[in-house]
Design a protein around this motif. Sequence first.
Motif, PDB file in Angstrom:
ATOM      1  N   HIS A  23      52.741  31.878  39.617  1.00  0.00           N
ATOM      2  CA  HIS A  23      51.391  31.705  39.285  1.00  0.00           C
ATOM      3  C   HIS A  23      50.830  31.123  41.023  1.00  0.00           C
ATOM      4  N   ALA A  24      51.659  30.522  41.679  1.00  0.00           N
ATOM      5  CA  ALA A  24      51.345  30.451  43.064  1.00  0.00           C
ATOM      6  C   ALA A  24      50.695  31.655  43.566  1.00  0.00           C
ATOM      7  N   LEU A  25      51.614  32.884  43.528  1.00  0.00           N
ATOM      8  CA  LEU A  25      51.251  34.080  44.182  1.00  0.00           C
ATOM      9  C   LEU A  25      49.745  34.726  43.652  1.00  0.00           C
ATOM     10  N   SER A  27      47.599  33.306  41.798  1.00  0.00           N
ATOM     11  CA  SER A  27      46.296  32.455  41.756  1.00  0.00           C
ATOM     12  C   SER A  27      45.580  32.578  43.308  1.00  0.00           C
ATOM     13  N   ASP A  28      46.294  33.004  43.992  1.00  0.00           N
ATOM     14  CA  ASP A  28      45.550  33.198  45.438  1.00  0.00           C
ATOM     15  C   ASP A  28      44.599  34.447  45.387  1.00  0.00           C
ATOM     16  N   PRO A  29      43.372  34.021  45.854  1.00  0.00           N
ATOM     17  CA  PRO A  29      42.293  35.194  45.649  1.00  0.00           C
ATOM     18  C   PRO A  29      42.838  36.077  46.802  1.00  0.00           C
ATOM     19  N   GLU A  30      43.150  35.881  47.927  1.00  0.00           N
ATOM     20  CA  GLU A  30      43.534  37.007  48.784  1.00  0.00           C
ATOM     21  C   GLU A  30      44.313  37.770  48.393  1.00  0.00           C
ATOM     22  N   VAL A  31      45.589  37.145  47.586  1.00  0.00           N
ATOM     23  CA  VAL A  31      46.481  38.204  47.102  1.00  0.00           C
ATOM     24  C   VAL A  31      46.055  39.155  46.034  1.00  0.00           C
ATOM     25  N   MET A  32      45.085  38.608  45.474  1.00  0.00           N
ATOM     26  CA  MET A  32      44.651  39.211  44.031  1.00  0.00           C
ATOM     27  C   MET A  32      43.366  40.210  44.558  1.00  0.00           C
ATOM     28  N   ARG A  33      42.790  40.116  45.870  1.00  0.00           N
ATOM     29  CA  ARG A  33      41.803  40.808  46.139  1.00  0.00           C
ATOM     30  C   ARG A  33      41.717  42.358  45.887  1.00  0.00           C
ATOM     31  N   TYR A  34      42.603  42.960  46.167  1.00  0.00           N
ATOM     32  CA  TYR A  34      42.727  44.365  45.918  1.00  0.00           C
ATOM     33  C   TYR A  34      43.460  45.047  44.619  1.00  0.00           C
ATOM     34  N   ILE A  35      43.975  43.746  43.831  1.00  0.00           N
ATOM     35  CA  ILE A  35      44.601  44.145  42.433  1.00  0.00           C
ATOM     36  C   ILE A  35      43.565  43.737  41.369  1.00  0.00           C
ATOM     37  N   SER A  36      43.010  42.799  41.182  1.00  0.00           N
ATOM     38  CA  SER A  36      42.150  42.398  40.060  1.00  0.00           C
ATOM     39  C   SER A  36      40.718  41.899  40.473  1.00  0.00           C
ATOM     40  N   GLY A  37      40.837  41.301  41.720  1.00  0.00           N
ATOM     41  CA  GLY A  37      39.830  40.913  42.393  1.00  0.00           C
ATOM     42  C   GLY A  37      39.463  39.325  42.146  1.00  0.00           C
ATOM     43  N   GLU A  38      40.302  38.903  41.221  1.00  0.00           N
ATOM     44  CA  GLU A  38      40.082  37.787  40.530  1.00  0.00           C
ATOM     45  C   GLU A  38      41.494  36.846  40.396  1.00  0.00           C
ATOM     46  N   PRO A  39      41.609  35.712  40.909  1.00  0.00           N
ATOM     47  CA  PRO A  39      42.825  34.737  40.805  1.00  0.00           C
ATOM     48  C   PRO A  39      43.285  34.556  39.426  1.00  0.00           C
ATOM     49  N   GLU A  40      44.469  34.598  39.173  1.00  0.00           N
ATOM     50  CA  GLU A  40      44.689  34.184  37.608  1.00  0.00           C
ATOM     51  C   GLU A  40      44.808  32.788  37.208  1.00  0.00           C
ATOM     52  N   THR A  41      44.755  32.317  36.169  1.00  0.00           N
ATOM     53  CA  THR A  41      44.977  30.885  35.905  1.00  0.00           C
ATOM     54  C   THR A  41      46.426  30.786  35.324  1.00  0.00           C
ATOM     55  N   ARG A  42      46.980  29.687  35.221  1.00  0.00           N
ATOM     56  CA  ARG A  42      48.199  29.333  34.853  1.00  0.00           C
ATOM     57  C   ARG A  42      48.502  30.243  33.489  1.00  0.00           C
ATOM     58  N   GLN A  44      47.245  32.712  32.166  1.00  0.00           N
ATOM     59  CA  GLN A  44      47.032  34.027  32.336  1.00  0.00           C
ATOM     60  C   GLN A  44      48.558  34.474  32.863  1.00  0.00           C
ATOM     61  N   THR A  45      48.846  33.883  33.921  1.00  0.00           N
ATOM     62  CA  THR A  45      50.238  34.170  34.291  1.00  0.00           C
ATOM     63  C   THR A  45      51.376  33.847  33.252  1.00  0.00           C
ATOM     64  N   LEU A  46      51.249  32.829  32.596  1.00  0.00           N
ATOM     65  CA  LEU A  46      52.359  32.643  31.369  1.00  0.00           C
ATOM     66  C   LEU A  46      52.208  34.004  30.308  1.00  0.00           C
ATOM     67  N   ALA A  47      50.940  34.483  30.098  1.00  0.00           N
ATOM     68  CA  ALA A  47      50.795  35.529  29.138  1.00  0.00           C
ATOM     69  C   ALA A  47      51.394  36.737  29.826  1.00  0.00           C
TER      70      ALA A  47
END
Length: 189
Positions: A23-25, A27-42, A44-47
Amino acid sequence: MSTLETARLRLEPLRDEHLDGLHALNSDPEVMRYISGEPETREQTLAVIARVKARWLEVGYSWWAFVERDSGEIVGAGCLQNLRREATPLPDPACPLEIGWRLRRDAQGRGYASEAAVAICDFAFDARHADELLAVCHPDNVASAKVMQRIGMQPQGLQHWYGKEVTTYRIDAATWHANAATRSARPAR
């Protein structure tokens, strides 16, 4: 489920204990910038973890947590999964196999992506007997494209995957095995 080992990483199939680090990974908007463009909620990560655990059981491959061997911390995640033309959640074994990765910001630029990608490719070609592997990235994601090139993948141009145009790279099993000596002589970065 297969755990993979590299010089600095242990690639562990995602499980519930990885929730905080993953989730720390994610939920980071910069990490997700090119993947989904959106940080995940906890939630969503659990799902995601629940879906990934089911995929491991169903098809024998999916997502790993990249655990740094020295610290025991999750520094990234990566996958072997089936590409899809649209963003559908279910694996489709009729679709080509894809490798992918993402890293915590403080772990980027240290060669972890290349190191993990090699281990995933070895698993795909040796244990799963894949004929070819593809990797895709957002056209602006230069760092990810460099990893694809570094491990010997060849550019295929822009292709339509996951409902969008992405830069696509490919390598086949014969080329992967033929380049094994060269790959092992190179530093991980």
